[in-house]
Design a protein around this motif. Structure first.
Motif, short mmCIF file in Angstrom:
data_model
loop_
_atom_site.label_atom_id
_atom_site.label_comp_id
_atom_site.label_asym_id
_atom_site.label_seq_id
_atom_site.Cartn_x
_atom_site.Cartn_y
_atom_site.Cartn_z
N PRO A 172 7.42 -37.06 -19.49
CA PRO A 172 6.44 -37.48 -18.16
C PRO A 172 5.19 -36.97 -17.95
O PRO A 172 4.98 -35.77 -18.17
N GLU A 173 4.22 -37.68 -17.89
CA GLU A 173 2.80 -37.22 -17.18
C GLU A 173 2.55 -37.53 -15.99
O GLU A 173 2.59 -38.92 -15.42
N ALA A 174 2.49 -36.68 -14.85
CA ALA A 174 2.38 -36.91 -13.77
C ALA A 174 1.06 -36.24 -13.08
O ALA A 174 0.68 -35.13 -13.56
N GLU A 175 0.43 -36.98 -12.11
CA GLU A 175 -0.75 -36.40 -11.46
C GLU A 175 -0.10 -36.18 -9.95
O GLU A 175 -0.13 -37.34 -9.05
N GLY A 176 -0.04 -35.11 -9.67
CA GLY A 176 0.65 -34.77 -8.42
C GLY A 176 1.97 -35.43 -8.13
O GLY A 176 3.12 -35.01 -9.06
N ASP A 177 2.28 -36.20 -7.34
CA ASP A 177 3.43 -36.83 -7.13
C ASP A 177 3.56 -38.34 -7.88
O ASP A 177 4.71 -38.74 -7.95
N THR A 178 2.64 -38.60 -8.63
CA THR A 178 2.60 -39.90 -9.10
C THR A 178 2.67 -39.89 -10.43
O THR A 178 1.98 -39.22 -11.36
N LEU A 179 3.73 -40.69 -10.99
CA LEU A 179 3.96 -40.51 -12.52
C LEU A 179 3.00 -41.52 -13.13
O LEU A 179 3.33 -42.96 -12.90
N LYS A 180 2.33 -41.20 -14.13
CA LYS A 180 1.34 -42.06 -14.67
C LYS A 180 1.90 -42.69 -16.29
O LYS A 180 1.55 -43.83 -16.41
N ARG A 181 2.45 -41.89 -16.64
CA ARG A 181 2.85 -42.45 -18.15
C ARG A 181 4.29 -41.77 -18.65
O ARG A 181 4.58 -40.56 -18.14
N ILE A 182 4.79 -42.38 -19.13
CA ILE A 182 6.29 -41.85 -19.72
C ILE A 182 6.13 -41.98 -21.42
O ILE A 182 5.88 -43.13 -22.12
N PHE A 183 6.01 -40.76 -22.29
CA PHE A 183 5.99 -40.66 -23.48
C PHE A 183 7.66 -40.82 -24.15
O PHE A 183 8.10 -39.93 -23.63
#
Length: 832
Positions: free
Chosen positions: A723-734
């Motif tokens: 998972p790629e997150a910015e702070g508490d926001t999930l941006k992408r799931i690889f």
């Protein structure tokens, strides 16, 4: 049990008593000596520390960490050397002629030092030695403890002065000496509680000028007796015939490196309670001393013994703080580094330095690199260091990077140092506990945390730029993958369903949107080719990046805002921060012009720039230096200020002079409601397929290496998702399409056809994506925090949700959800 002592009697001479105590390897040996010389160590010969039978709480409530407590001993040694130098210069340390800061003392008393050269550093380091002692050889199976000796060739004390110096607690002996770290004699006693179970600590000293005797005493925790009236025990020290024992010496052989003891102080702490996992001084303790003494005033020597480590060829090391270690290992371990100086009305001035480590070093993979970096630079889990005169007084863990900066990618690769030396006294004293090992939880600390978070997380800041650069390794558009999957999943789901409500709380869904808005011309603009920057060691040019006629203001600054002003230069990025011949950027105010409504436009008297502005100065970055100016209330709309900025250089400073004008306050921007077509599809994280080696024709897939670079998490065949997150926001799931889990899942078909393979792939990535999505959503909305036991240590550390989910899927969770149902209804939702 082997008898390490010579036959003793009840009437040892003072010299014999000291030597027997000093050669005791550990607490057990001291107890043997107690039995042999019971009369000497009788209860009547002990006196409470500071003559205070209630001292237990004072000593006990100091450093909570044994390394931080040991560092206080080293800090006291630095103080002692500087004080000795002051006396040798014929200056009373408490007089007005004495240096007013530690930096001034170094410049005055060591003006010709060159400790960045190993030969000179090693010689100076011998003045302060931290030496290991104990039974050997040490091994993973032996239970032999470690005693610690700290020596300094500093001021020293006469025996008759012990009780008001070494053995006092709150007398403030150093409070009038401005160039030392200690103040109240408390910090040095914090190590007592980590000296075995009996708290034995031997202190010995002789005055630096050679006068008087060599005195010594032993500190212990008072053994609680039934006859004692006090509820708590206390700490006490040994007297012989009612006074501090002493004897005359010329010199003593006490196992010091390259010298015998003549004057100064030597302390032995028996059976010291190091944190779990600590071994030899050459590795573990050296690294910790470097961390806690980020930039010490003087270099230090550490020494272990051949008896403890007969196969270790490197037993003696000099060290000079983490700052210099980072500098010496920069090319090997650091990806980038920079500094910013903040000058603000509320706290004064502080310098913040950031060190960003590489994701891979040498030939190691990402996982091994991460472990090496953690062991070398984060042994004590300190990601943000707050120091005073080079000594760390408090810290944040990496949760500051993820929770406050919201830069999850840099969690394991960012070290931040905050130099608090120049903070305003009234602000600084509210930051740290008296023990100097942790931050208070007060208003000032909360303000500082918020301020650092705001400054370091700016969208146009250096950290954001570094994170963006790393994420470019997988900068691909897979919105169509995600959109098709989600539309099929939600098409039969009621808009008011609890499931969609749950997702909307986290991702702010807009399921009405039909498609992602495209660029106006349907094309992306190519990035201009970057011109290579060729840095100089010293600047040869410095120029304001604006039209400047020396009269017209080059920019307008809103009264409630700030403005960044840029300069071009050719000096290297490290110019402000390097140890050898660093430069500086100086800002001054030459004059002011009041606004016309106040009358007159003649330049006013020059003022200090911090009287008019809060200021941020950034270190050079590929030929650009930035300053940010934020007007204070002393300025009014229409005022103009003439500013001079100097970049120092050996051949003469470079200067730029310009005017800035104060403009109206910025009005809050009105929020414009987005039209339905403007919203991105569903607002959920992108689904990205990753492969060990993607097909060159597939421009929507990512490589393992690219994902590692972009997320800081390692990928291999065991990996299912990242998972790629910015702070508490999930941006992408690889989702890893080359995982062992997927290959095993497909293997249930003996001779699969194309339809079966596609169905297996779809079930796999659909299961992984949606389970990741809902686990993330539920965990975040319920406010859970996840912690994990630190390997090889007693404590726990916070784990960010992304790392937890990756670990969960790596360890059988994905196999379970693929093989034991729960997906049929979901598969019906997305269609065949």
């Amino acid at each position: 049990m082997q008898n390490l002592f010579t036959e003793t009697s009840q009437s040892l001479s003072n010299k014999e008593l000291f030597l027997e105590l000093f050669k005791a390897k550990d607490e057990e040996d001291v107890l043997i000596l107690f039995e042999k010389s019971a009369t000497i160590f009788a209860d009547k010969n002990w006196k409470p520390l500071d003559n205070n039978p209630s001292n237990y709480g004072i000593v006990k409530n100091q450093q909570s960490n044994p390394i931080a407590a040991l560092i206080e001993k080293v800090t006291n040694s630095i103080d002692a050397l500087l004080t000795k130098k002051c006396y040798e210069a014929g200056i009373d340390p408490k007089s007005a002629k004495a240096p007013r800061s530690m930096n001034e003392a170094i410049e005055e008393f060591y003006s010709n030092h060159n400790w960045d050269l190993r030969e000179f550093r090693r010689k100076q380091a011998e003045e302060i030695q931290v030496i290991a002692d104990g039974k050997g050889p040490r091994s993973s199976r032996s239970n032999n403890g470690t005693s610690v000796i700290v020596y300094d060739n500093g001021e020293g004390q006469h025996p008759e002065d012990f009780e008001r110096t070494f053995l006092s607690l709150v007398r403030g002996n150093k409070n009038d000496v401005h160039f030392v770290q200690g103040k109240y004699n408390m910090g040095g006693s914090g190590s007592i509680v980590f000296c075995g179970k009996k708290r034995f600590q031997l202190i010995a000293s002789k005055k630096h000028d050679g006068t008087g005797d060599f005195g010594f005493t032993l500190i212990r925790e008072h053994p609680k007796r039934e006859t004692d009236h006090a509820k708590e025990t206390w700490y006490e020290y040994l007297l012989v015939n009612g006074k501090i024992p002493s004897f005359s010496i010329e010199k003593l052989n006490l196992g010091l490196e390259n010298r015998k003891f003549k004057t100064g102080t030597i302390i032995k702490m028996y059976s010291y309670q190091f944190p779990k996992g600590y071994s030899g001084f050459a590795q573990d303790l050296n690294q910790s001393i470097n961390e806690f003494l980020f930039n010490p005033a003087l270099p230090i020597l550490t020494k272990d013994t051949a008896e403890r480590y007969p196969n270790n060829k490197v037993l003696v090391n000099d060290l000079y703080g983490l700052k210099r270690r980072l500098s010496s290992e920069e090319n090997e371990y650091l990806d980038d580094s920079f500094s910013e100086v903040y000058e603000d009305e509320q706290f004064g001035k502080m310098k913040v330095s950031c060190f960003v480590f590489k994701t891979k070093v040498k030939d190691y993979d990402l996982k091994r690199t991460k472990q090496i970096i953690q062991d070398r630079y984060f042994k004590n889990s300190m990601a943000v260091l707050f120091s005073l005169n080079g000594q760390v007084h408090g810290h944040y863990t990496s949760e500051f990077i993820t929770r406050s900066l919201k830069q999850n990618l840099l969690k394991n690769h960012l070290l931040i140092h905050v130099d608090c030396t120049d903070l305003k006294y009234n602000f600084r004293k509210e930051l740290f506990m008296a023990s100097r090992d942790r931050l208070k939880d007060g208003d000032e600390t909360q303000f500082l945390r918020s301020y650092l978070s705001t400054q370091l997380s700016k969208k146009d800041g250096r950290l954001a730029d570094i994170e963006k650069r790393r994420k470019q390794a997988v900068d691909i558009d897979t919105s169509s993958n995600t959109g098709d999957l989600l539309k099929n999943f939600t098409k039969n789901m009621p808009l008011d369903s609890d499931l969609l409500k749950l997702l909307n709380q986290t991702f702010k869904l807009d399921i009405k949107s039909k498609e992602k808005k495209k660029p106006l011309n349907g094309k992306s603009h190519p990035k201009p080719e970057e011109i290579p920057f060729k840095p100089e060691r010293f600047p040869t040019m410095f120029k304001l990046n604006a039209n400047n006629d020396s009269t017209t203001p080059v920019t307008k600054i809103p009264l409630n805002g700030e403005k960044t002003i840029k300069f071009s230069t050719d000096v290297e990025n490290e110019y402000f921060d390097r140890n050898d011949e660093p430069g500086d950027l100086k800002i001054s105010v030459l004059g002011t012009r009041n606004n016309e409504t106040e009358g007159g436009n003649a330049p006013g008297e020059p003022k200090a720039p911090t009287d008019l502005f809060n200021i941020v100065k950034s270190s050079p970055n590929k030929g650009t230096i930035k300053i940010s100016l934020n007007p204070k209330d002393t300025l009014q709309v229409g005022d103009a200020v003439q500013v001079k900025v100097d970049l120092t250089a050996p051949g003469g400073d470079f200067s730029e002079i310009f005017w800035v004008k104060i403009s109206e306050k910025e009005q809050p921007k009105e929020k414009i409601e987005k039209k339905e077509d403007d919203s991105e599809n569903l607002g959920l994280p992108q689904l990205v397929f990753m492969y060990e080696q993607p097909n060159e024709e597939d421009n929507k897939a990512a490589s393992w290496d690219g994902v590692e670079e972009a997320t800081g998490l390692n990928v291999d065949y065991k990996t299912v998702m990242i998972p790629e997150a910015e702070g508490d926001t999930l941006k992408r799931i690889f989702v890893n399409m080359d995982s062992t889990v997927l290959k095993t899942f497909k293997s249930k078909y003996k001779n699969p056809n194309q339809e079966q393979l596609e169905l297996s792939n779809r079930k796999y990535y659909t299961s992984v994506y949606f389970h990741s999505l809902f686990l993330y959503t539920i965990t975040k909305n319920r406010g859970y925090q996840i912690s994990q036991k630190i390997e090889g240590k007693d404590g726990f550390e916070e784990v960010d949700l992304g790392q937890y989910l990756k670990d969960l899927f790596d360890h059988y969770y994905s196999t379970f959800i693929l093989n034991f149902g729960g997906m049929e209804e979901m598969m019906q939702g997305i269609g065949d």
